[in-house]
Design a protein around this motif. Sequence first.
Motif, PDB file in Angstrom:
ATOM      1  N   ALA A  41       0.735  -0.970   0.218  1.00  0.00           N
ATOM      2  CA  ALA A  41       0.134  -0.443   0.030  1.00  0.00           C
ATOM      3  C   ALA A  41       1.072   1.500   0.005  1.00  0.00           C
ATOM      4  CB  ALA A  41      -0.995  -0.090   0.874  1.00  0.00           C
ATOM      5  N   ARG A  42       1.921   1.140   0.422  1.00  0.00           N
ATOM      6  CA  ARG A  42       2.562   2.444   0.437  1.00  0.00           C
ATOM      7  C   ARG A  42       3.775   2.606  -0.712  1.00  0.00           C
ATOM      8  NH1 ARG A  42       6.413   3.207   5.516  1.00  0.00           N
ATOM      9  NH2 ARG A  42       4.774   3.158   6.677  1.00  0.00           N
ATOM     10  N   GLY A  45       1.137   4.241  -3.139  1.00  0.00           N
ATOM     11  CA  GLY A  45       0.270   5.131  -2.635  1.00  0.00           C
ATOM     12  C   GLY A  45       1.372   6.114  -2.861  1.00  0.00           C
ATOM     13  N   ILE A 175     -10.588   1.956   9.370  1.00  0.00           N
ATOM     14  CA  ILE A 175     -10.757   3.075   8.639  1.00  0.00           C
ATOM     15  C   ILE A 175     -11.006   4.432   9.971  1.00  0.00           C
ATOM     16  CG2 ILE A 175     -11.638   3.620   6.760  1.00  0.00           C
ATOM     17  CD1 ILE A 175     -10.895   1.356   5.221  1.00  0.00           C
ATOM     18  N   LEU A 189     -12.618  10.203   5.438  1.00  0.00           N
ATOM     19  CA  LEU A 189     -11.719  10.039   6.069  1.00  0.00           C
ATOM     20  C   LEU A 189     -10.495  10.439   6.660  1.00  0.00           C
ATOM     21  CD1 LEU A 189     -12.366   7.056   4.051  1.00  0.00           C
ATOM     22  CD2 LEU A 189     -10.380   6.898   3.671  1.00  0.00           C
ATOM     23  N   GLU A 191      -7.792   9.634   7.282  1.00  0.00           N
ATOM     24  CA  GLU A 191      -6.090   9.169   6.400  1.00  0.00           C
ATOM     25  C   GLU A 191      -6.473   8.627   4.905  1.00  0.00           C
ATOM     26  OE1 GLU A 191      -3.281   6.033   7.415  1.00  0.00           O
ATOM     27  OE2 GLU A 191      -3.658   7.271   9.765  1.00  0.00           O
ATOM     28  N   ARG A 192      -6.243   9.059   4.307  1.00  0.00           N
ATOM     29  CA  ARG A 192      -6.364   8.524   2.785  1.00  0.00           C
ATOM     30  C   ARG A 192      -5.682   6.500   3.284  1.00  0.00           C
ATOM     31  NH1 ARG A 192      -6.482  11.966  -0.337  1.00  0.00           N
ATOM     32  NH2 ARG A 192      -6.632  10.749  -2.864  1.00  0.00           N
ATOM     33  N   LYS A 193      -6.980   6.405   3.010  1.00  0.00           N
ATOM     34  CA  LYS A 193      -7.090   4.555   2.507  1.00  0.00           C
ATOM     35  C   LYS A 193      -7.335   4.086   1.162  1.00  0.00           C
ATOM     36  CE  LYS A 193      -5.839   3.310   6.891  1.00  0.00           C
ATOM     37  NZ  LYS A 193      -5.980   2.651   8.117  1.00  0.00           N
ATOM     38  N   ASN A 194      -7.143   2.765   0.665  1.00  0.00           N
ATOM     39  CA  ASN A 194      -7.880   2.192  -0.267  1.00  0.00           C
ATOM     40  C   ASN A 194      -9.088   1.900   0.437  1.00  0.00           C
ATOM     41  OD1 ASN A 194      -9.370   1.325  -2.121  1.00  0.00           O
ATOM     42  ND2 ASN A 194      -7.235  -0.371  -2.516  1.00  0.00           N
ATOM     43  N   VAL A 195     -10.270   2.449  -0.210  1.00  0.00           N
ATOM     44  CA  VAL A 195     -11.329   1.822   0.599  1.00  0.00           C
ATOM     45  C   VAL A 195     -12.190   0.161   0.186  1.00  0.00           C
ATOM     46  CG1 VAL A 195     -12.122   3.700   1.562  1.00  0.00           C
ATOM     47  CG2 VAL A 195     -12.933   3.667  -0.446  1.00  0.00           C
ATOM     48  N   THR A 198     -11.823  -2.867   0.852  1.00  0.00           N
ATOM     49  CA  THR A 198     -13.598  -3.208   2.103  1.00  0.00           C
ATOM     50  C   THR A 198     -14.278  -4.048   2.146  1.00  0.00           C
ATOM     51  OG1 THR A 198     -13.946  -0.870   1.709  1.00  0.00           O
ATOM     52  CG2 THR A 198     -12.250  -0.431   3.644  1.00  0.00           C
TER      53      THR A 198
END
Length: 404
Positions: A41-42, A45, A175, A189, A191-195, A198
């Motif tokens: 993910a990092r 990103g 999240i 959100l 903090e930015r995350k890939n939702v 989920t």
Amino acid sequence: MRLHRNLVFAVIDALNLIFNEGEYADKVIEKILRYDKRWGARDRGFIAETTYDIVRWKRLYTEIAEAHEPYSRPHLFRLFGVWCVLRGIRIPDWKQLEGTPQRRIKGRFDELSKIRKYRESIPDWLDELGEKALGGSLWTREIAALNQQAEVILRANTLKIQKKQLQALLSDEGIETETLKGYPDALKLKERKNVFTTKTFKDGLFEVQDASSQLVAPFLEVQPGQRVVDACAGAGGKTLHLAAQMENKGQLIAMDIYESKLKKLKVRARRNGVHNMETRVIENTKVIKKLHSKADRVLLDAPCSGLGVIRRNPDSKWKLQPEFLERIKGVQRDILRDYSKMVKPGGKLVYATCSILPEENSEQVQHFLASEAGHEFTFVKEQSILSSQSGFDGFYMALMEKSN
């Protein structure tokens, strides 16, 4: 921050496709992120955000780097070097970044930052247009706001869940979100995350939709059991919101000239548990004529310059041309004239755009109301949303009512 060669090379590849091949940034990012399944993910990103950052500040960076079209690979690395220096990231000891003139980059940045078109990284014509449309000080604030990275906003799908329950379920999935005053179904959100990976998303409990966009469906004042037409539905974010507002009761007709977009909408509708929607491709004028004077509510989310949403589409600053703006204004007039005929006596119409320009917004509504097609309509209310005032996308909507 330690830079990894394979990630930086992926950014350079992405910039080449966007700047030299004219491809759309979001599609390029999707393609590039498939390069290596081992990226976490990092890593993903870094690639996405760095690419978008350099695209967003393209004019400023190319001016500082003295890089010109078509951009050679060394030129693209020079842009990356500028990005590093301006973010205080140590330049790695790679031959591609040898001799990056750090002091000169900072000096040029200070110099160019005094000039709005460079500071905000926009074409001359767009800077002149914005100043003419909004006035110097408002345009200065607005374009600065439109250059900020867009936050991730969710809309709870009230056909399946209420906002508070959704917030708790998302928290269980790691999240964290916060509510937004004045936006009844929205969660932001922290903090930015890939939702999209989920369980809550796969179960259709929410959609990703900017807070400004979430104001459009309620503006139409739909009621359960009505016949509602979303005439420029696209992939259907607002259609799905209308379905929730209608509580799945009545008839919701999603129309568009692109069948491919409506196919995507059908998939989203199934996930959302929407049962009262049907799609119709606008292949000819008969499709519209069949609905003349038959709809209680009509939403015209018209095609536009998209100036209000450049936070999420930074490459559109370079793709947009003055000729397109003139052409799209003609399309907007035609849509208002032709599609408004679907509204039945006593029914309501909303004209909306994701633009901040009066010539695409209030001026189009005034033109319509003064025309033969608009003489049966009365103006009820309008709302202009500016990014510099709301913190979200720029939008416009006007509600009109057809006389009995």
